[in-house]
Write an enzyme that holds these catalytic residues in place. Structure first.
Site, short mmCIF file in Angstrom:
data_model
loop_
_atom_site.label_atom_id
_atom_site.label_comp_id
_atom_site.label_asym_id
_atom_site.label_seq_id
_atom_site.Cartn_x
_atom_site.Cartn_y
_atom_site.Cartn_z
N GLN A 137 0.85 -1.20 0.00
CA GLN A 137 0.00 0.00 0.00
C GLN A 137 0.88 1.24 0.00
O GLN A 137 1.61 1.50 0.95
CB GLN A 137 -0.89 -0.03 1.25
CG GLN A 137 -1.63 1.27 1.54
CD GLN A 137 -2.48 1.18 2.79
OE1 GLN A 137 -3.46 0.45 2.83
NE2 GLN A 137 -2.11 1.89 3.83
N SER A 140 1.29 6.77 2.61
CA SER A 140 1.95 7.87 3.33
C SER A 140 3.16 8.42 2.57
O SER A 140 3.81 7.70 1.82
CB SER A 140 2.43 7.38 4.69
OG SER A 140 1.35 7.09 5.51
N GLU A 255 -8.84 -0.47 7.08
CA GLU A 255 -7.58 -0.66 7.77
C GLU A 255 -7.72 -0.40 9.27
O GLU A 255 -7.30 -1.20 10.09
CB GLU A 255 -6.52 0.27 7.16
CG GLU A 255 -5.13 0.01 7.74
CD GLU A 255 -4.07 0.92 7.15
OE1 GLU A 255 -4.44 1.98 6.60
OE2 GLU A 255 -2.89 0.59 7.25
N GLU A 379 -4.87 9.72 17.69
CA GLU A 379 -5.44 11.07 17.72
C GLU A 379 -6.41 11.27 16.55
O GLU A 379 -7.50 11.84 16.72
CB GLU A 379 -4.33 12.14 17.66
CG GLU A 379 -3.51 12.25 18.94
CD GLU A 379 -2.50 11.12 19.13
OE1 GLU A 379 -2.17 10.41 18.15
OE2 GLU A 379 -2.05 10.91 20.27
#
Lengths: 412, 396
Positions: A137, A140, A255, A379
Site C-alpha cells: 500500500q 503515506s 484498515e 489522535e
C-alpha cells in the site's frame, strides 16, 4: 455476550473447515511455531517467513479457503461473514499465517470489488488471492501522514500511461511486493481532495527504488519507496482520474477497523498471573491490584471485539464504532506490556532470549507505534469518534477552498 | 441534535420498555424534582415511588409473578436502574429492588418467598444494612450480633452507610451469630421500622441525591430470613448481583454525562467556533465514548452471566464494577470540566452526577478491591493458587 451455538449448517461448515485444516496444516504447539513471526530480525529469516506465508496462501487458495466472503468469480468461496468467522476460529489453532498477504488482500481486494472495472477485477484479484502477486500500500509520504490527502507524488498523463514521480514512506513489505496501489496527485490546480488518483503500479520495473527502514524494534517490514518516471497504464487507475479520494478513504476505514479487531494474541494477563505466582510476587497486594486492573482492560477489549463479531454473526450492522476498538486496543496493549516488564523488575532490563519469556514483552513495548500510529494515529481516530460517532463539529480547515499547490507544507 | 447511541443488546420489547421508562422519568422525575427532594430533606419522592415502584411495577420487576412481581430477569431491572440512574430519580429503587431484593431472593431460596418477596413486589420500601464502622466491604468485618430469642432473634450493634435507611419501611440486616455455630456465621434478618430499640439517624452523604443512614440496634427483635449462621454465600451472591445492577445504574449516568458534554460542546461558542470543534474537547468526548462503550459491554456480559449462572459470573461482575466505577468518575469529571465555569456551580447538574459517580465507585467494592479479587480468581483458575489465592468467592 458468549458465542451462540452453531446452527446445523454452521456446524457442518465448521466440520468441513476443521477437516481441511487437519489435512493441510499442523496444530500450534506454543513452542517454536513458525506462524509467530520470523525467528530473527535478519533478511534471511524474514525471507524464509515470507516463503512459508506464500506457500500457505497458495494452499488456502487451491482449497477454496483464501477469501470466504468473496464471490467465486474472483477466487473466493462465495460464503457468508459468519462462515468467515467460523473459519478464522478454527484456523486460530493451527501453525499457519498469511501475515501481511492477508492484510493487503483485505485492503485492496474489497476496494477493487467495490470500485474496480470488470477487467481490473479479473486481472488482479485471483493472483492476489493466491499469493502469486504480493501487494503493498503506497499511501503515506514525508509530507502526508495523518493528512493523507496532502500527497505530492505526481501522476502525469502521458499517452495511455500515468507517469509517477515522488516518494512514499512506511510502506509495509514493499521489498516483497510485485504490485502496489498508490495514491498520487494528478491535478495540483484544484483543492487537494479533488486532484487525487488511485492507481495500481508494477513494483518490479526500473525507476522503483525500495529502501528498507528499520523500526525501533529492529525489524525491517517497512520501507521508503522512490518513483522516478515510473509508468503504469491508465487502465490501472481505479474509479477514474482525479476520483481517487473515495477509494482511499474506503481503504483507510477497512484498515483502522481491522487493527482494532486484532486480539492481543499471545500477550495474556493470565500468563503474567502464573509467573507472579511462581516467583512469589503474587503475595504482594500491589502486584495483584495491577494484574487485576490489566485483566479488566484485556477482558473489556475482548468483550468489545465479541460485540462487533456478534453483530456480524446476527447479520446486524456493527453498533460500536471501529475507532473505539482501535484506540482502546492500541493503548491498552501498550499498558499491558508496561505492566509485564514492571513485574519483571530489574530483569525487565534484558531483551531477547536473555529476558523473561524470550523477551516477548520487551518486543511488545517496542511495537507500540505499529498500533498507536499505524492505520491512523489514535489522535486521528479520536477526531473520528468525536465527529462521526458523537456528531461534534469539524475543525475549521485552511486547505479546503484553494488549489493544492497554494497550500503551505512543513519547512516552507 | 440529540446524540443517538445504538440500542445495543436490547430486544424490541426491551427498547420499548426503555423508551417508556425514559419518557416516564422525564415527566415525573425531572431534575427539578430531585432538587426539591434534596432541599426538603424528605429523602425521596413518595409520589414518584408510588407511581414508579408500585404502579409501574419497577419494585417487583425481577420478582416472580407468584409473589406479585413482574417475573422478568435481571436485564429488565438493569434497564430500569439505568434509566433511574440517568435521571438521578429520587427514589429507593436501587436500595429496595436491587440491594435488598437480590440479597433476600438469594437468601430465602426455596423458602417462604411469599412472606419476604411479595411485600417488596408490592412497593414496600426496603434496604440492606450490611456495612459497619470503617465502611470496608468484607464479610469478616461484620460484628453486629444476632441472638436467638424464642421464635425470633435479638439484634445488637450498629450499621452504617445504609442506603435510603431513613426512608425504609423494612430493613434487612446482615448479622453474625444466631445459628448453631456451624457455617460461615452470617445470617440475614428482617426488622420493621418502628420496632423498639431501633434508632435511625441520617448521615451526611457526599451524593446528595441518595441518602445514607446510621442505624443502631439495641436488643431489637428481628426475624430470620434464611438460616442464621449459614447465609453468607447467599448474601455474597445477592451482593454480586446488586453490584452488576449498580453498574447498570452507572451506565445510565455515563450516557447522560456524555450527552451533556456533547450538547455543550456543540452549543457553546468561543473564539468564533463551537468548543466541540477543538481537539482538546473532542478528544475528551472520544475518551468518554470509549469508557462508555466498554462499560455497557462489560455490564451486558455480567448480566448475561448472572442470569445464566455462568461459572464466570463473579469474575465478570468484578470486571464490570472495576471498569464502570472509575470510568463514571472520569466521565463525570470531564463532562463537568467541558462545561467550564458554570459546570461547577450548584445550579448546574454536573456536580450531582459527579457526586453520584464518586459514591458508586466506592460502593460495593472499589476498583482496587475488585482488581485483587480478579487476580485471585485468575490464580485459582491456573491451579497454582498460593495461600492467598483461594478466597475468591468470599462475601464483600
Amino acid at each position: 455476550m458468549r458465542r451462540r451455538a452453531d446452527t446445523p449448517e454452521e456446524a457442518a461448515f465448521r466440520t468441513e473447515a476443521r477437516t481441511w485444516l487437519e489435512a493441510n496444516a499442523e496444530r500450534k504447539t506454543g513452542v517454536g511455531d513458525w506462524s509467530a513471526g520470523p525467528r530473527a530480525h535478519t533478511v534471511e529469516a524474514e525471507d524464509e517467513y515470507w516463503e512459508k506465508m506464500k506457500a500457505w496462501q497458495r494452499r488456502k487458495f487451491d482449497g477454496g479457503w483464501a477469501a470466504i466472503t468473496w464471490p467465486r468469480a474472483f477466487g473466493g468461496r462465495g460464503g457468508t461473514p459468519v462462515q468467515a468467522i467460523i473459519f478464522a476460529e478454527e484456523l486460530a489453532g493451527f501453525d499457519v499465517s498469511s501475515g501481511f498477504i492477508d492484510a493487503a488482500v483485505g485492503l485492496i481486494g474489497p476496494a477493487l470489488i467495490r470500485f474496480g472495472t470488470p477487467e481490473q477485477r479479473a486481472r488482479f484479484l485471483p493472483p492476489m488471492l493466491r499469493g502469486d502477486e504480493i501487494w503493498c500500500q503506497l499511501f503515506s509520504e514525508p509530507e502526508a501522514g495523518s493528512d493523507l490527502a496532502a500527497v505530492r507524488t505526481r501522476g502525469v498523463v502521458d499517452g495511455d500511461d500515468l507517469v509517477l514521480n515522488g516518494q512514499k514512506v512506511w510502506t509495509t513489505s514493499a521489498q516483497y511486493a510485485d504490485w502496489g496501489f498508490i495514491v498520487c496527485r494528478t491535478d495540483p490546480d484544484v483543492p487537494k481532495h479533488d486532484g487525487i488518483s488511485f492507481a495500481m503500479v508494477d513494483m518490479r520495473q526500473p525507476g522503483v527504488e525500495v529502501r528498507p527502514l528499520v523500526t525501533m524494534k529492529g525489524d525491517r517490514h517497512f520501507n521508503e519507496v522512490f518513483f522516478k518516471d515510473v509508468r503504469t497504464p491508465l487502465a490501472n487507475v481505479v474509479n477514474g482520474l482525479n476520483r481517487g479520494w473515495p477509494v482511499t478513504t474506503f481503504v483507510l476505514m477497512n484498515e483502522g477497523a481491522s487493527i482494532g479487531t486484532t486480539s492481543h494474541g499471545r500477550f495474556r494477563i493470565a500468563d503474567l498471573v502464573g509467573e507472579a505466582v511462581e516467583n512469589g510476587r503474587f503475595e504482594d497486594a500491589v502486584v495483584r491490584e495491577r494484574l487485576g486492573a490489566g485483566y479488566v482492560e484485556e477482558r473489556v477489549l475482548e468483550l468489545l471485539q465479541a460485540r462487533l463479531k456478534g453483530a456480524i454473526l446476527d447479520g446486524r450492522r456493527p453498533d460500536v464504532d471501529g475507532s473505539v476498538l482501535k484506540v482502546f486496543s492500541a493503548e491498552s496493549g501498550h499498558r499491558k506490556a508496561e505492566l509485564a516488564t514492571w513485574l519483571q523488575g530489574a530483569a525487565g532490563m534484558l531483551a531477547g532470549h536473555d529476558a523473561p519469556m524470550d523477551g516477548r514483552w520487551q518486543e511488545s513495548l517496542l511495537s507500540r507505534g505499529a498500533t498507536t500510529v499505524g492505520g491512523g494515529t489514535v489522535e486521528v481516530h479520536r477526531n473520528g469518534l468525536g465527529e462521526r460517532a458523537l456528531g461534534l463539529p469539524k475543525e475549521p480547515r485552511l486547505d479546503r477552498n484553494q488549489p493544492f499547490k497554494a497550500l503551505r507544507i512543513s519547512g516552507q | 441534535m440529540p446524540l443517538v447511541l445504538s440500542d445495543f443488546s436490547l430486544s424490541p420489547e426491551q427498547v420499548e420498555f426503555r423508551d417508556t421508562l425514559r419518557r416516564f422519568f422525564e415527566t415525573h422525575a425531572p431534575i427539578g424534582e430531585t432538587r426539591r427532594v434534596m432541599a426538603s430533606g424528605e429523602g425521596m419522592s413518595a409520589e414518584l415511588w408510588k407511581n414508579a415502584g408500585a404502579e409501574l411495577g419497577l419494585a417487583g420487576l425481577a420478582i416472580d409473578e407468584a409473589q406479585g412481581g413482574q417475573g422478568f430477569g435481571l436485564k429488565e431491572l438493569a434497564i430500569a436502574l439505568s434509566e433511574a440512574g440517568r435521571a438521578l430519580a429520587p427514589m429507593p429503587l436501587f436500595a429496595s429492588a436491587a440491594l435488598a431484593g437480590r440479597v433476600v431472593a438469594n437468601v430465602v431460596g426455596a423458602g417462604d418467598r411469599a412472606a419476604w418477596l411479595a411485600p417488596l413486589a408490592g412497593g414496600q420500601i426496603a434496604t440492606l444494612a450490611w456495612l459497619e464502622a470503617g465502611g470496608v466491604s468484607s464479610s469478616e468485618r461484620i460484628r453486629l450480633a444476632a441472638k436467638p430469642a424464642g421464635a425470633t432473634h435479638r439484634l445488637s450493634g450498629e450499621k452504617r452507610l445504609v442506603l435510603d435507611g431513613g426512608q425504609a419501611e423494612r430493613i434487612f440486616v446482615v448479622a453474625r451469630g444466631g445459628g448453631e455455630g456451624g457455617g460461615d456465621g452470617l445470617g440475614l434478618f428482617a426488622v420493621d421500622v418502628g420496632t423498639p430499640g431501633l434508632a435511625i439517624e441520617r448521615q451526611e452523604a457526599f451524593d446528595v441525591t441518595r441518602p445514607l443512614a446510621c442505624i443502631r440496634f439495641d436488643e431489637v427483635e428481628a426475624r430470620a430470613v434464611g438460616r442464621p449462621g449459614e447465609d453468607g454465600a447467599a448474601i455474597a451472591r445477592g451482593l454480586e448481583e446488586a453490584t452488576v445492577l449498580l453498574c447498570a445504574e452507572i451506565v445510565g449516568g455515563m450516557q447522560r454525562v456524555l450527552e451533556t458534554a456533547v450538547d455543550y460542546g456543540n452549543a457553546r461558542y468561543q473564539f468564533g467556533r463551537p468548543i466541540g470543534s477543538f481537539q482538546a474537547i473532542k478528544h475528551k468526548c472520544a475518551d468518554m465514548l470509549i469508557d462508555f462503550e466498554g462499560g455497557r459491554t462489560a455490564v451486558e456480559a455480567a448480566l448475561a452471566a448472572a442470569d445464566d449462572d455462568d461459572p464466570e459470573r463473579g469474575l465478570l461482575a468484578s470486571v464490570a464494577k472495576a471498569h464502570c466505577g472509575p470510568a463514571y468518575v472520569r466521565m463525570a469529571i470531564e463532562s463537568m470540566q467541558i462545561q467550564g465555569g458554570v459546570g461547577y456551580t450548584w445550579e448546574y447538574d454536573a456536580h450531582l452526577f459527579y457526586r453520584r459517580a464518586q459514591s458508586c465507585a466506592l460502593l460495593l467494592g472499589t476498583a482496587s478491591e475488585h482488581h485483587d479479587r480478579i487476580a485471585r480468581v485468575l490464580a485459582a483458575e491456573r491451579g497454582q493458587a498460593s495461600g492467598c489465592g483461594r478466597r475468591g468467592g468470599e462475601g464483600r
